[in-house]
Design a protein around this motif. Sequence first.
Motif: not given
Length: 432
Positions: A160-170, A217-226, A228-231
């Motif tokens: 997962i490297s972008s917000l659209h990756d979350f949506r594609a999986i969903y 707000k969701i996009q802001q939160a999940l951007t920080t999550l991405i 975190f996930m890739n660090d």
Amino acid sequence: MKYFPLAKFKYVTHSDEDPRIVTEKEYQQRLNSYTTQKTALFPLLTYRSEEQTSEYPIFFLPLPHILDLAEQFRLNSKRIQKIAGHLPPIAISQFLNSLLIAEIFYTNEIEGVKTSQIEIGTVIQENNLIAHRQNNVSKRRLGSTIKLYQKTQHGKPIHISSLHDFRAIYDILLKGEITADRLPNGQIFRDQLPNGEALTISSATKVVHRPPASESKIQQALTTLITFMNDDYMPALFKALITHFFFENTHPFLDGNGRMGRYLLSSYISSKFDRFTGFSVATAIHANVQHYYKAFIEADNAENRADLTFFIESLLDILVSQQQENLVNLRQSMAELDNAKQKIRQWIEHHQAHFPERTSPELVGQVLFSLAQSKLFSYQTVLGIRDNEIIDNNKQKGFAKAQTRRAIDYLTTMNAIKLTSAKPKQHEILIV
């Protein structure tokens, strides 16, 4: 002093100071301890008054019990992999498919979504049988869902490297499972609901969490999550559990968040540790579902100020318990398989003088051993190995298709195996 949740700390400390000051001091000590693991993730937390805040960063303290559990988790994973390394391919495949049936069944069961284990097993088989075709997904319900898990099973981790990756999986994971009125109403995720309606997560008696209301707000939160996930600054196991909490806290979709959150956790553990543990996430959670929900409720409580120490401890307890059950099952099945080998050798020695022409003991042994693995490592008849799979496997070992069929026919007449399905043909071993 025992480590208490911050929400309870003011009730157990003996001080003449204002409880709020005492709690603040304790929070600062925890947050700024040399051993504290701190993140840049700021979840939306809810007070009992239903007021909310996102001012606290997620952190946890690696307390001795947590470190013990994490070490136990890693050791169990290595033990599982070591046992798997001594198992033949059919046994591994059958055991993983059995775990997958339970994983899909229980992740749906947790959400009150009814599915059948036989139905799931049928789709697993169909997906496997048409894997070489261009359109290689069963058209049955859950075909797309199961295919996504099967890619993980075959060593294809998600990234997962972008917000659209979350949506594609969903979209793949929950294809056909979400009603039209519960599909995302924003550009990628959910957005504000009509008529001022608020999305809430409730217990039996009260609202326990209100996730972010708007897509921005969701996009802001999940951007920080991405990020975190890739660090890689935090150990993978702790990162997986924190990611699971933060995704569920953000709740980016109108429906299906729990199923997607558990899939993400399953996929990550499968790629970083082992597939047997990864394919047991929902099974473990279902067996401890009240414990699981309690951990979320406490972590979502703003009075605990995003201290995930207890959440991580609870989930590690749940996962380690399931690993130990998997180890017991694997060891038992492995012992039974060793016993089956001995019985197969004895049967062949007793009957080989009467084998048909061009039916060697090696060929008969291959057929019987394939069926023994299927029987001992599969907990659903629908997952049993089919004759065509045995024929294909034997072909790779130098046995012609006609030879394997002749051996199967002979073993059937000798009551060593029996036909359990005519279309497609499938047999079950009787001598073990």
